[in-house]
Design a protein around this motif. Structure first.
Motif, PDB file in Angstrom:
ATOM      1  N   ALA A   6       0.831  -1.206   0.000  1.00 21.54           N
ATOM      2  CA  ALA A   6       0.000   0.000   0.000  1.00 21.54           C
ATOM      3  C   ALA A   6       0.864   1.254   0.000  1.00 21.54           C
ATOM      4  O   ALA A   6       0.568   2.229  -0.711  1.00 21.54           O
ATOM      5  N   LEU A   7       1.939   1.261   0.783  1.00 19.59           N
ATOM      6  CA  LEU A   7       2.819   2.422   0.839  1.00 19.59           C
ATOM      7  C   LEU A   7       3.473   2.674  -0.518  1.00 19.59           C
ATOM      8  O   LEU A   7       3.575   3.830  -0.966  1.00 19.59           O
ATOM      9  N   ARG A   8       3.895   1.624  -1.193  1.00 18.70           N
ATOM     10  CA  ARG A   8       4.478   1.786  -2.525  1.00 18.70           C
ATOM     11  C   ARG A   8       3.461   2.382  -3.497  1.00 18.70           C
ATOM     12  O   ARG A   8       3.774   3.273  -4.290  1.00 18.70           O
ATOM     13  N   LEU A  30       5.844   9.683  -0.534  1.00 24.85           N
ATOM     14  CA  LEU A  30       7.096   9.355  -1.215  1.00 24.85           C
ATOM     15  C   LEU A  30       8.265   9.432  -0.245  1.00 24.85           C
ATOM     16  O   LEU A  30       9.139   8.554  -0.238  1.00 24.85           O
ATOM     17  N   GLN A  31       8.299  10.466   0.581  1.00 24.53           N
ATOM     18  CA  GLN A  31       9.384  10.588   1.560  1.00 24.53           C
ATOM     19  C   GLN A  31       9.368   9.436   2.560  1.00 24.53           C
ATOM     20  O   GLN A  31      10.420   8.911   2.926  1.00 24.53           O
ATOM     21  N   LEU A  32       8.166   9.033   2.999  1.00 29.42           N
ATOM     22  CA  LEU A  32       8.082   7.924   3.944  1.00 29.42           C
ATOM     23  C   LEU A  32       8.600   6.643   3.314  1.00 29.42           C
ATOM     24  O   LEU A  32       9.352   5.894   3.943  1.00 29.42           O
ATOM     25  N   GLY A 203      -4.298   5.570   2.978  1.00 28.17           N
ATOM     26  CA  GLY A 203      -3.803   6.819   2.417  1.00 28.17           C
ATOM     27  C   GLY A 203      -4.144   8.026   3.260  1.00 28.17           C
ATOM     28  O   GLY A 203      -4.054   9.164   2.787  1.00 28.17           O
ATOM     29  N   ASN A 204      -4.543   7.805   4.522  1.00 29.89           N
ATOM     30  CA  ASN A 204      -4.848   8.908   5.436  1.00 29.89           C
ATOM     31  C   ASN A 204      -3.573   9.491   6.023  1.00 29.89           C
ATOM     32  O   ASN A 204      -2.633   8.753   6.332  1.00 29.89           O
ATOM     33  N   VAL A 205      -3.565  10.784   6.228  1.00 26.53           N
ATOM     34  CA  VAL A 205      -2.448  11.393   6.946  1.00 26.53           C
ATOM     35  C   VAL A 205      -2.562  11.015   8.418  1.00 26.53           C
ATOM     36  O   VAL A 205      -3.640  11.031   8.998  1.00 26.53           O
ATOM     37  N   GLN A 206      -1.428  10.632   9.000  1.00 22.36           N
ATOM     38  CA  GLN A 206      -1.367  10.245  10.402  1.00 22.36           C
ATOM     39  C   GLN A 206      -0.648  11.329  11.198  1.00 22.36           C
ATOM     40  O   GLN A 206       0.465  11.738  10.836  1.00 22.36           O
ATOM     41  N   ILE A 207      -1.274  11.798  12.277  1.00 25.46           N
ATOM     42  CA  ILE A 207      -0.686  12.845  13.104  1.00 25.46           C
ATOM     43  C   ILE A 207      -0.249  12.222  14.420  1.00 25.46           C
ATOM     44  O   ILE A 207      -1.036  11.560  15.094  1.00 25.46           O
TER      45      ILE A 207
END
Length: 479
Positions: A6-8, A30-32, A203-207
């Motif tokens: 999923a990250l890829r 992309l940075q992650l 694909g959610n932003v994690q805080i």
């Protein structure tokens, strides 16, 4: 679908979208992914034993997450010791410690210092040419610790298959939504780990905040719509919000887990943070088990919720016989994503795991409609002169009393008289101990505390559960 796949995908489709926001900066998808590749290359260069877990003791949340995912890419099991820097539980053989500070217990394996340079591909001998795979889907991929509230924490091993299924199944019933999410629970715990991976998969932003003020600032700055935390963590947010008469209008969902939440706390959360409140019940051994709506939490003491589709719960007597609906007894659980034993074969295996069932140590009831309510912990039930009392009964009453921020009851044994019920309280103002005891006795009768002691803090684990033994020792040493 594995989190690395999923990250890829997200790194290719939406490379500039934010994936992680934390106190020291941000990272796009992309940075992650590039960070994970850099970490994987470092781990490969280190020549680690892929059959033994690496123990991660790193405070920075981005580096910590990258180390977990990098170890996954190298098919190396991992264990997270952050944030308390306690020694790993017995039962696992650590292959190496990846740490930002060395601790005395790190003498049984190689110690590898980790800093921000690990995130830079230029500092490695080159990105890993291919992703390594675990030998099979049943291979050990992740080690987590049990809550350790009634003794030493036990090691729980998750296979590669269990890691993926614990992430996937909740999403199938709508537990995770497509909006910015903030978790106050670190990735070292079972739920924090699952929550983080599940939202990254979507694909959610994690805080990842570092404290209550950072959490409030993050909600306001990034229009956070969902928060998950323990009751103690939510109380800390409420204290700040109420003192400053703040509003957090972006919030649409609050999820609370780790321990029971008193009725007055439910009212406070719904009136000051968000009306959509859900209680989560589960454990590291079996993952999530039940969900409870806010209206149920308000009117049913100890409500755990309706059982999730992949789990089965029974209420039984001490002989293991199933009890009828409404009868109070011992809770036992079967789960499609549960483990069958603790690693290292500790004595608790014989009591916690029986005939395919996991016994979490809770007592409770089940309604005809399948609604589970927890009445207490079998190991913490206080037997005072033949009267059995659940600490939660006292805790919930005291927490709803004016001026009491937190409460935790426990038993004190004497050789020459019945066990006494004591309660430790964190109070926002001076209290009249005797008047408070009398108030409890009028409401609870013989189940009220014999003594109430004001303390500065109540020791809790990362999920907000009271560490009873530590609390008892602390209170008794000052009594």
């Amino acid at each position: 679908m594995n989190i690395l796949d999923a990250l890829r995908y997200h790194a290719r489709m939406r490379p500039n979208d934010l994936a992680i926001i934390h106190g020291h900066g941000n990272a796009t998808f992309l940075q992650l992914r590039n960070t994970v590749l850099a970490v994987a290359a470092r781990l490969r260069d280190a020549g680690l034993d892929r059959q033994r877990p690496v123990a991660i003791y790193v405070t920075d949340p981005l580096i910590h997450l990258a180390l977990i995912l990098g170890a996954m890419r190298e098919a190396i099991p991992s264990f997270s010791g952050h944030p308390n820097y306690d020694a790993p539980p017995t039962g696992i053989s650590i292959g190496a410690y990846l740490c930002d500070r060395q601790m005395p217990f790190m003498s049984d394996a190689a110690v590898i210092p980790v800093d921000s340079a690990w995130l830079s591909p230029a500092q490695t001998s080159g990105l890993a040419p291919e992703r390594r795979r675990f030998e099979n889907r049943q291979s050990l991929a992740r080690v987590i610790a049990s809550s350790g509230t009634t003794g030493k924490a036990k090691a729980i091993g998750l296979s590669a298959e269990l890691v993926d299924r614990r992430v996937e199944l909740p999403g199938m019933i709508g537990e995770h939504r497509l909006f910015p999410s903030l978790s106050m629970i670190g990735v070292s715990g079972s739920l924090g780990f699952r929550h983080c991976l599940a939202h990254l998969r979507l694909g959610n932003v994690q805080i990842m905040p570092s404290g209550k003020l950072d959490a409030i600032s993050a909600v306001k700055l990034h229009d956070v719509k969902s928060i998950i935390g323990s009751p103690a963590q939510l109380h800390s947010l409420l204290d700040v919000v109420e003192r400053g008469t703040m509003r957090l209008p972006s919030l649409e969902q609050v999820r609370v887990t780790g321990s029971s939440i008193p009725r007055m706390s439910v009212v406070r959360v719904r009136s000051r943070l968000c009306s959509d409140l859900t209680g989560l019940y589960g454990s590291a051994e079996v993952s999530g088990i039940a969900d409870a709506r806010a209206d149920l939490l308000e009117r049913i003491p100890g409500c755990a919720g309706f059982i999730q589709p992949w789990a089965r719960v029974e209420i039984v007597d001490e002989a293991g016989n199933a009890l009828p609906a409404g009868a109070e007894g011992i809770v036992r659980i079967r789960s499609d994503v549960g483990v069958a034993k603790y690693l290292g074969d500790p004595p608790e295996n014989s009591t916690a795991f029986k005939d395919g069932w996991f016994h979490p140590g809770d007592t409770g009831t089940m309604s005809n409609e399948g609604l589970l309510a927890i009445s207490g912990r079998t190991a913490e039930i206080i037997n005072t002169g033949g009267t059995k009392v659940s600490p939660d009964l006292i805790n919930d009453f005291l927490a709803g009393t004016h001026g009491i921020a937190e409460a935790a009851a426990f038993g004190v044994d004497y050789p020459d008289r019945p066990t006494e019920i004591w309660a430790a309280v964190v109070a926002l103002q001076p209290i009249d101990e005797q008047a408070l005891i009398e108030t409890c006795r009028r409401a609870l009768g013989g189940r009220g505390p014999h003594r109430i002691v004001r303390v500065q803090r109540i020791p809790r684990n990362t999920m907000g559960k009271v560490i009873t033994d530590e609390l008892r020792r602390s209170v008794m040493s000052g009594a």
